[in-house]
Design an enzyme around this catalytic site. Structure first.
Site, PDB file in Angstrom:
ATOM      1  N   TRP A 131       0.829  -1.210   0.000  1.00 54.03           N
ATOM      2  CA  TRP A 131       0.000   0.000   0.000  1.00 54.03           C
ATOM      3  C   TRP A 131       0.860   1.255   0.000  1.00 54.03           C
ATOM      4  O   TRP A 131       0.507   2.265  -0.611  1.00 54.03           O
ATOM      5  CB  TRP A 131      -0.919  -0.003   1.223  1.00 54.03           C
ATOM      6  CG  TRP A 131      -1.821   1.199   1.296  1.00 54.03           C
ATOM      7  CD1 TRP A 131      -3.045   1.347   0.716  1.00 54.03           C
ATOM      8  CD2 TRP A 131      -1.570   2.433   1.987  1.00 54.03           C
ATOM      9  NE1 TRP A 131      -3.568   2.590   0.998  1.00 54.03           N
ATOM     10  CE2 TRP A 131      -2.681   3.274   1.779  1.00 54.03           C
ATOM     11  CE3 TRP A 131      -0.506   2.908   2.757  1.00 54.03           C
ATOM     12  CZ2 TRP A 131      -2.768   4.558   2.320  1.00 54.03           C
ATOM     13  CZ3 TRP A 131      -0.583   4.184   3.291  1.00 54.03           C
ATOM     14  CH2 TRP A 131      -1.703   4.988   3.069  1.00 54.03           C
ATOM     15  N   HIS A 132       1.998   1.201   0.667  1.00 56.41           N
ATOM     16  CA  HIS A 132       2.830   2.392   0.797  1.00 56.41           C
ATOM     17  C   HIS A 132       3.592   2.738  -0.477  1.00 56.41           C
ATOM     18  O   HIS A 132       4.082   3.865  -0.605  1.00 56.41           O
ATOM     19  CB  HIS A 132       3.824   2.218   1.951  1.00 56.41           C
ATOM     20  CG  HIS A 132       3.197   2.451   3.296  1.00 56.41           C
ATOM     21  ND1 HIS A 132       2.564   1.449   4.002  1.00 56.41           N
ATOM     22  CD2 HIS A 132       3.079   3.578   4.049  1.00 56.41           C
ATOM     23  CE1 HIS A 132       2.099   1.954   5.140  1.00 56.41           C
ATOM     24  NE2 HIS A 132       2.388   3.240   5.188  1.00 56.41           N
ATOM     25  N   GLY A 133       3.700   1.817  -1.395  1.00 56.75           N
ATOM     26  CA  GLY A 133       4.378   2.168  -2.637  1.00 56.75           C
ATOM     27  C   GLY A 133       4.679   0.964  -3.502  1.00 56.75           C
ATOM     28  O   GLY A 133       4.786  -0.169  -3.019  1.00 56.75           O
TER      29      GLY A 133
END
Length: 471
Positions: free
Chosen positions: A318-320
């Site tokens: 989700w963060h990247g």
């Protein structure tokens, strides 16, 4: 446009509040108009994507409510659409790059620009539809009111991830009093000072001590690398919690009560405790919409481990769209599993906090470097392998020059300030005139002093973006 820009502070926010309070009858329309202007500021073409996602979410929610017999099909279709859009914009390039690396096809990869805030508003809309499916909330019959929820400029860009049930009633029935306005301004001022005075300064030091490029990192000393990642650790908390503070403050000014997103995570005494305190809205989202539906810990040990693995793989992803974020998620999975099954309650209290901070600092090192070669260089350098020595003059100079900034930043990561304010509030009510007047002077000066220091810090400051904008 960012909250800590002079244009936002002196033009956008002031205009928004003036128009809002002079036209209370049309307050939702005014908020929606300002929110759409705010969002389109960074790229008008992606406003269509935000509106389109919201429209699809709105339609499927109404269908689920009208045709409950088929609501599971509607929910699946909605999730497929929402996650496909997110996947195309955020992960398609990453997937194709890895395929190209293995199979040498395709020859060219189209670079897709990531729409700002897409991860946050996508998760908000998913939570809305799932909650309608579970009959926890009623479907919003008016499209533009759901669009107001998904696009509210206070939190649409970088969270917190606000669930519809939190604001459903307040969209139509919120009330604002002077205490709300004062609290909102005070909370916003604290967040602004965190960002402008502390986070930006920590970022500058971190970037100096952790220069880009493998060669430059090889030349840095071991102490310099540790100091750099510690400054980044301070920066990322102060930066993101500052955004949440400002979002909560602006929401309160107009009657919205957003939930807290941080609870002093760096005072945690275990990795599990850290994740109860850090980015609470994201942690609870994965808990309620992924972990528990998979069975949570109510299943066998093997399936519980599977559920945790899925959650932490997705948390990292989700963060990247980069391997370091996936490694970061799996890194935390490993420690959470060890805490649960290997050394549960075996670490003495005096060492548990040190252990947790060490895990977190190394975790932020993995998080910072998308370039795996640079990540390897830093991790090796932190244990004294292939560095420019243990310490160098440049590092010592940086630390000495910024000693008071570092100390203030560390204090700002704890609840010491909050404890002192609560103690002073209590003493002011005991009847002692000295504490009564002292409390009132401090409380009166807090907002103007913080705003003044923030404005001074922002003037001529070149480094100002929020870290979490990229997610």
């Amino acid at each position: 446009m960012v909250f800590s820009s002079l244009f936002f502070l002196f033009v956008f926010l002031i205009c928004n509040l003036i128009v809002y309070f002079f036209n209370v009858k049309y307050r939702n329309i005014i908020l929606l108009a300002f929110s759409l202007i705010f969002y389109s500021w960074g790229g008008p073409r992606y406003l269509i994507l935000l509106i389109g996602d919201t429209f699809i979410s709105w339609i499927f929610a109404l269908l689920m409510e009208k045709y409950p017999k088929y609501k599971k099909i509607f929910l699946i279709l909605d999730l497929v659409f929402m996650l496909s859009v997110l996947g195309i914009f955020k992960y398609l390039g990453f997937i194709l790059t890895n395929i190209q690396h293995i199979f040498h096809v395709p020859k060219e990869i189209v670079q897709i620009v990531l729409p700002i805030g897409i991860s946050f508003y996508t998760f908000q809309l998913i939570s809305y539809d799932v909650d309608v499916y579970k009959e926890k909330v009623k479907a919003q019959p008016v499209f533009w009111k759901l669009l107001l929820y998904s696009s509210l400029f206070h939190q649409c860009i970088a969270g917190p991830i606000v669930r519809y049930e939190t604001v459903a009633n307040e969209i139509d029935h919120r009330k604002v009093n002077l205490n709300d306005v004062y609290y909102g301004i005070r909370r916003f001022s604290i967040g602004l000072a965190k960002k402008a005075v502390l986070a930006n300064s920590c970022a500058s030091i971190a970037d100096t001590l952790l220069p880009s490029g493998t060669q430059a990192l090889h030349a840095q000393s071991t102490l310099g690398l540790w100091a750099g990642v510690i400054m980044y650790t301070l920066q990322i908390y102060l930066d993101f919690s500052a955004y949440s503070d400002m979002a909560i403050g602006m929401g309160r000014m107009v009657g919205f009560h957003y939930l807290e997103n941080f609870n002093y995570p760096y005072v945690a005494c275990s990795v599990q405790d850290f994740w109860r305190r850090w980015h609470i809205s994201l942690s609870t989202f994965f808990r309620d919409y992924v972990y528990i539906p998979l069975g949570g810990n109510r299943v066998s040990k093997r399936k519980t481990i599977r559920n945790l693995a899925i959650v932490w793989f997705l948390t990292g992803l989700w963060h990247g769209a980069s391997w370091n974020y996936i490694f970061w998620g799996l890194y935390y999975l490993a420690f959470l599993l060890m805490e649960r099954y290997v050394y549960k309650d075996k670490i003495k209290k005096g060492w548990s906090h040190i252990y947790t901070l060490l895990v977190v600092v190394v975790g932020w090192t993995i998080f910072r470097f998308e370039n795996l070669s640079e990540l390897k260089t830093v991790l090796c350098g932190m244990i004294g392998i292939n560095t420019g020595g243990f310490v160098n003059l440049a590092c010592i100079t940086q630390l000495k020059t910024n000693l008071f900034l570092i100390l203030f930043s560390m204090i700002a990561c704890t609840n010491l300030g909050n404890m002192m304010h609560n103690a002073l509030t209590y003493l002011s009510k005991t009847g002692n005139q000295f504490f009564f007047y002292f409390y009132n002077i401090i409380d009166t000066l807090t907002v103007p002093v913080l705003l003044f220091l923030s404005f001074l810090a922002l003037i001529g400051n070149n480094y100002n973006p929020f870290l979490y904008f990229q997610f």
